[in-house]
Design an enzyme around this catalytic site. Structure first.
Site, PDB file in Angstrom:
ATOM      1  N   GLU A   1      48.726  50.453  42.353  1.00 49.41           N
ATOM      2  CA  GLU A   1      50.602  50.460  41.876  1.00 49.41           C
ATOM      3  C   GLU A   1      51.156  50.768  43.660  1.00 49.41           C
ATOM      4  O   GLU A   1      51.993  49.656  44.200  1.00 49.41           O
ATOM      5  CB  GLU A   1      51.355  50.025  40.764  1.00 49.41           C
TER       6      GLU A   1
ATOM      7  N   LYS B   1      55.364  54.479  33.655  1.00 47.41           N
ATOM      8  CA  LYS B   1      55.745  53.311  34.855  1.00 47.41           C
ATOM      9  C   LYS B   1      57.058  52.825  34.763  1.00 47.41           C
ATOM     10  O   LYS B   1      57.683  54.038  34.603  1.00 47.41           O
ATOM     11  CB  LYS B   1      54.786  51.567  34.561  1.00 47.41           C
TER      12      LYS B   1
ATOM     13  N   SER C   1      43.182  49.256  31.312  1.00 44.75           N
ATOM     14  CA  SER C   1      43.767  48.949  29.627  1.00 44.75           C
ATOM     15  C   SER C   1      42.370  49.963  28.594  1.00 44.75           C
ATOM     16  O   SER C   1      42.628  48.593  27.867  1.00 44.75           O
ATOM     17  CB  SER C   1      42.685  47.385  29.071  1.00 44.75           C
TER      18      SER C   1
ATOM     19  N   GLY D   1      46.488  46.774  33.332  1.00 45.49           N
ATOM     20  CA  GLY D   1      46.872  46.716  32.650  1.00 45.49           C
ATOM     21  C   GLY D   1      46.723  44.131  32.303  1.00 45.49           C
ATOM     22  O   GLY D   1      47.572  43.612  32.414  1.00 45.49           O
TER      23      GLY D   1
ATOM     24  N   HIS E   1      48.038  55.682  41.961  1.00 43.69           N
ATOM     25  CA  HIS E   1      48.147  54.677  41.532  1.00 43.69           C
ATOM     26  C   HIS E   1      48.211  53.480  42.375  1.00 43.69           C
ATOM     27  O   HIS E   1      48.573  53.146  43.859  1.00 43.69           O
ATOM     28  CB  HIS E   1      49.112  54.796  40.947  1.00 43.69           C
TER      29      HIS E   1
ATOM     30  N   ASN F   1      51.146  57.111  31.211  1.00 49.92           N
ATOM     31  CA  ASN F   1      52.166  56.335  32.890  1.00 49.92           C
ATOM     32  C   ASN F   1      52.830  55.544  32.221  1.00 49.92           C
ATOM     33  O   ASN F   1      52.034  54.154  31.732  1.00 49.92           O
ATOM     34  CB  ASN F   1      50.982  56.522  33.454  1.00 49.92           C
TER      35      ASN F   1
ATOM     36  N   GLU G   1      40.590  54.327  38.244  1.00 49.13           N
ATOM     37  CA  GLU G   1      41.350  52.981  37.520  1.00 49.13           C
ATOM     38  C   GLU G   1      40.616  51.715  38.224  1.00 49.13           C
ATOM     39  O   GLU G   1      41.685  51.335  38.863  1.00 49.13           O
ATOM     40  CB  GLU G   1      42.998  53.009  37.490  1.00 49.13           C
TER      41      GLU G   1
HETATM   42  C1  PEP Z   1      47.832  52.576  34.598  1.00 48.74           C
HETATM   43  O1  PEP Z   1      48.882  52.055  34.910  1.00 48.74           O
HETATM   44  O2  PEP Z   1      47.315  53.118  35.138  1.00 48.74           O
HETATM   45  C2  PEP Z   1      47.623  51.400  34.188  1.00 48.74           C
HETATM   46  C3  PEP Z   1      45.431  52.125  32.980  1.00 48.74           C
HETATM   47  O3  PEP Z   1      47.736  50.517  32.707  1.00 48.74           O
HETATM   48  P1  PEP Z   1      47.088  50.287  31.811  1.00 48.74           P
HETATM   49  O4  PEP Z   1      46.375  50.841  30.481  1.00 48.74           O
HETATM   50  O5  PEP Z   1      48.007  49.190  31.057  1.00 48.74           O
HETATM   51  O6  PEP Z   1      45.761  49.290  32.487  1.00 48.74           O
END
Ligand code: PEP
Length: 250
Positions: free
Chosen positions: A97, A12, A213, A173, A95, A10, A167
Site C-alpha cells: 500500500e 493498517k 488473506s 485484502g 508495504h 498489521n 506479500e
Molecule cells: C497486509 O496488508 O499486510 C495483509 C497481509 O493484509 P490481509 O491479511 O488483509 O490480506
C-alpha cells in the site's frame, strides 16, 4: 539454528475508535499464545504508546512506516529515532500500500531500511508481485529487484534484524490466498536468491513470512511449508481469529 516462527498483525488505519482498540488488545491479553512464536502487532502510530502501556509484554510492537530523516520540517512523518525513543522495536517498510498508493520506490524503501537499522529498529520488509507480474512470469524478478535495492545498502550482519514478508499484491485484502505450494515455491526461490546475493548463512537464518488473506482456516496448511516462517496478517489481525493464526504451529 531453527528460525523462530513469526506472526505480525498489521492493523493498517484501523480501528477507528479507542474503544475498539481496547477490545483488540484485551483479546490478545486474555489469550494463550504459543510462547515459541514471536508476535508483533502494528497499530496506527497514534496508538503505539497507549498500546505499549496496556499490552502484555511478550507481544512486541511495530510501526507501519517511518521517514528517512531523524527530525525536522517533514509534516505528517514519524522518524525511526522517535520510534526507538518510544521503545518500539520494529517497523514495517515497503508495504504494497505504501508502494502503490504513496508511490514509494524500492530505492526509497531501501533508504528507509538503512535509516531504520541505523537507528536500532528491526525491519519487516515487504516484497511481492502484482497479478499481472505473476501472470507474465515476473514474480521472482520483481521480488529480487525489490530485495536488491536493500541488499545494495546493507551488510550481511544487518539481515539478523530484517524479516522478509512475501506479500503477493493480488492476495492482500482480496480473500485470494496463495496456495501453500505457491507460497513455498516463492519463499524457496527467494531464499536461494539470498544465498546467491548475500550468503548461505543469511539465507538460512532470515525469516521469510507470508502475507495475503491469511485466516484461521488457511494458516495451518501454509505453516507446514518448510520455507514459510510465519505470517504478516492484515484483516484477520483485527479479529479474534488472529489468536488462532499466532498459534498455527501448535
Ligand atoms: C497486509 O496488508 O499486510 C495483509 C497481509 O493484509 P490481509 O491479511 O488483509 O490480506
Amino acid at each position: 539454528m531453527p528460525r523462530q516462527f513469526f506472526v505480525g498483525g498489521n492493523f493498517k488505519m484501523n480501528p477507528v475508535t479507542r474503544d475498539q482498540k481496547r477490545v483488540l488488545i484485551k483479546t490478545l491479553n486474555d489469550a494463550t499464545l504459543d510462547p515459541r512464536t514471536e508476535v508483533v502487532i502494528a497499530p496506527p502510530s497514534l496508538y503505539l504508546i497507549p498500546v505499549r502501556e496496556s499490552l502484555r509484554e511478550d507481544v512486541k510492537l511495530s510501526a507501519q512506516d517511518c521517514y528517512i530523516k531523524v527530525s525536522g520540517a517533514f509534516t505528517g512523518e514519524i522518524s525511526a529515532a522517535q520510534l526507538v525513543d518510544a521503545g518500539i522495536p520494529y517497523v514495517i517498510l515497503g508495504h504494497s500500500e505504501r508502494r502503490s498508493i504513496f508511490g514509494e520506490s524500492s530505492e526509497l524503501v531501501a533508504t528507509k531500511t538503512r535509516v531504520a537499522l541505523d537507528a536500532g529498529l528491526s525491519v519487516i520488509l515487504c516484497v511481492g508481485e502484482t497479478l499481472q507480474e505473476r501472470e507474465t512470469g515476473k514474480t521472482q524478478q520483481v521480488i529480487e529487484g525489490q530485495l536488491k535495492a536493500v541488499i545494495d545498502v546493507t551488510k550481511p550482519e544487518d539481515w539478523s534484524k530484517i524479516v522478509i514478508a512475501y506479500e503477493p499484491v493480488w492476495a492482500i485484502g482480496t480473500g485470494k490466498v496463495a496456495t501453500s505450494a505457491q507460497a513455498q515455491e516463492t519463499h524457496k526461490a527467494t531464499r536461494e536468491y539470498l544465498a546467491k546475493a548475500i550468503s548461505s548463512a543469511v539465507a538460512g537464518a532470515t525469516r521469510i513470512i507470508y502475507g495475503g488473506s491469511v485466516t484461521a482456516s488457511n494458516c495451518k496448511e501454509l505453516s507446514t511449508q518448510p520455507d514459510v516462517d510465519g505470517f504478516l496478517v492484515g484483516g484477520a489481525s483485527l479479529k479474534p481469529e488472529f489468536v488462532d493464526i499466532i498459534n498455527s504451529k501448535k
